[in-house]
Design an enzyme around this catalytic site. Sequence first.
Site, PDB file in Angstrom:
ATOM      1  N   ASP A   1       0.771  -1.281  -0.064  1.00 22.81           N
ATOM      2  CA  ASP A   1      -0.040   0.120  -0.262  1.00 22.81           C
ATOM      3  C   ASP A   1       0.782   1.199  -0.166  1.00 22.81           C
ATOM      4  OD1 ASP A   1      -2.920   1.115   0.384  1.00 22.81           O
ATOM      5  OD2 ASP A   1      -1.819   2.142   2.068  1.00 22.81           O
ATOM      6  N   GLU A   7       1.303  -0.301  -5.034  1.00 25.33           N
ATOM      7  CA  GLU A   7       0.191   0.398  -5.317  1.00 25.33           C
ATOM      8  C   GLU A   7       1.096   1.829  -5.430  1.00 25.33           C
ATOM      9  OE1 GLU A   7      -1.733   2.484  -2.756  1.00 25.33           O
ATOM     10  OE2 GLU A   7      -3.318   2.870  -3.628  1.00 25.33           O
TER      11      GLU A   7
HETATM   12  C1  NOJ Z   1      -4.438   3.052  -0.560  1.00 26.17           C
HETATM   13  C2  NOJ Z   1      -5.554   2.155  -0.159  1.00 26.17           C
HETATM   14  O1  NOJ Z   1      -6.074   1.526  -1.462  1.00 26.17           O
HETATM   15  C3  NOJ Z   1      -6.673   3.128   0.116  1.00 26.17           C
HETATM   16  O2  NOJ Z   1      -7.886   2.557   0.213  1.00 26.17           O
HETATM   17  C4  NOJ Z   1      -6.291   3.717   1.397  1.00 26.17           C
HETATM   18  O3  NOJ Z   1      -7.366   4.614   1.989  1.00 26.17           O
HETATM   19  C5  NOJ Z   1      -4.945   4.360   1.347  1.00 26.17           C
HETATM   20  N1  NOJ Z   1      -4.004   3.530   0.743  1.00 26.17           N
HETATM   21  C6  NOJ Z   1      -4.370   4.547   2.720  1.00 26.17           C
HETATM   22  O4  NOJ Z   1      -3.918   3.461   3.290  1.00 26.17           O
END
Ligand code: NOJ
Length: 579
Positions: free
Chosen positions: A241, A303
């Site tokens: 993430d 991500e």
């Molecule tokens: C990316 C995640 O996909 C999202 O859902 C989240 O709110 C943020 N990162 C913070 O962790």
Amino acid sequence: MLKFAKFSRLALTLGLCLAAIPALAQQTHSPKAVPSHAPQTKQDPWWKHAVIYEIYPRSFQDSNRDGVGDINGITSRLDYLHDLGIGAIWITPMYPSPLVDFGYDVADYTALDPLYGTLADFERLMAEAKKRNIRVIMDFVPNHTSDQHPWFKESRSSRTNPKRDWYIWRDGKGPGQPPNNWQSWFGHSAWQFDPTAGQYYYHHFYVEQPDLNWRNPEVRKAMYDAMRFWLNRGAAGFRLDAVSRLFEDPNLRDDPILPGKNAYGDPNIQHKYTDNLPEIHEVLREMRKVVDAYPGNPVLISEADEPNIKELTKMYGTHNDEVQLPMDFQIADVNKLSAPDFRKLLDEVENSPAHGQPHYFFSNHDQPRAWDRYGDGVHNDQIAKLMAALLLTPRTTPLMYYGEEIGMRTTPPTRKEDVQDPIGKIGWPEEKGRDGERTPMQWDTAKDAGFSAADHTWLPIPPSSAEYNSILSFYKRLFELRQSEPALQNMREGSYVSLDRDDPNVLAFLRKNPANGDSVLVVLNMSGEAHTVKFDLASLGIKGTSTKTLLAAPEPEQTSMPLEHFAIAPFGVFIGSVH
Ligand code: NOJ
């Protein structure tokens, strides 16, 4: 990473028909049996061939009637995933959490939230998934913890606590003034004053998500140990993430201000000093070493909302020693059905010197579903099939989002009081939050669409769940083609060849069979008008003058189409073999 703030949800047009359930098979020329000359794939890591399926566990299947999905619910649906042809599932966070950000605020990295189940349930999920050859990828949240994590509780307790330096604490510029102008991705200042020791802490996301200090070696060790905890339990890797946010400028320079305001009413800002700092690559290399120490080729998926191919390419690492699958947000967020735009980006990937495995997706839990985002409000089901072909036929590891295969639509809340996702509360009405793309999976026409037997589900079941479409059968056929057509498999790099590069409406490409058997021609009409195109494939070693239909929507009248004079319907999808 998050794109939702950039895409105006107000622009969504909800169309007519939709959603739901396994229905009639679309077209239909039966797939060939796997040819004996299919290249061997033994040396390829599994993640080059698998279709990965993202599960938002709160919304997939509720097994204990509390209105929230859970681990046993996922286990009970493994046969469905297996039958579809899914090779791996990525499950968004299930760790103990106060759920401010629905699990992305982790309070313990080495446990499961009882809401989702126990470690014994998890072990059963792993065992059952293994029987079906489905790998399980965990979500790992390295950038921040919950403010309820014991590490943060210790850290905030005093300036001299041994864990003080595990987070980013700074003095303000003056009374009531944060250290600089950095903004949270979720609105307003990224600094929160904590009266306990009279300092500010940094949070890239919600106030309740303090950022960890990745310059501290103890933090790194603790996080790598957490990764090992799940690898030891059979995890096939991690979706990382927000990795591009791991480091901030140690000199705290102000970010440049851009013209205009965002959905939260803050000045637009370039996150220059909090995003993509070069230090992240050292961490990614270390994480790669952690997973590489385990058998079975565990994968890292990043991500990171990389702004261009150059930045995306860096995620693979100079020596292919960082992330194997960086999510391609450029392709995910073209946000209009445009053949030249998609072609340009697909070509850039093919011509990238990184030669890493591309990782495409169109929907996830952070942005409106592709059904709405690419649909024109009238032909959304047909366009959903076109997007399915665009996801499952190029040279890529495709990443699907639950419900995409049944054409689930985005159903945002209509009243502020119904909003679950805090950004919808902060940004209402312009930013309605992400509830719309997180509604429960629609399994059948039973109560609550088969998701739950509870009286109340955590998000409502969209009314569109009662409608039928033929999207699922189209997906199934695409999965079958991925098995039966060697040219659609990813065994050799360079087997994607862009065709008709100047066509403003039709995106066409060839998946060239490395073993000189049938190649596959993919033609996608991204416009609402019929077109006739001419393909000259002789220079690519294709001698035939026609293409035999493998799958098409709408179904063409002929089973074979002339390459010289190839007609394609509005928003038409054609996949055919050529040799
Ligand atoms: C990316 C995640 O996909 C999202 O859902 C989240 O709110 C943020 N990162 C913070 O962790």
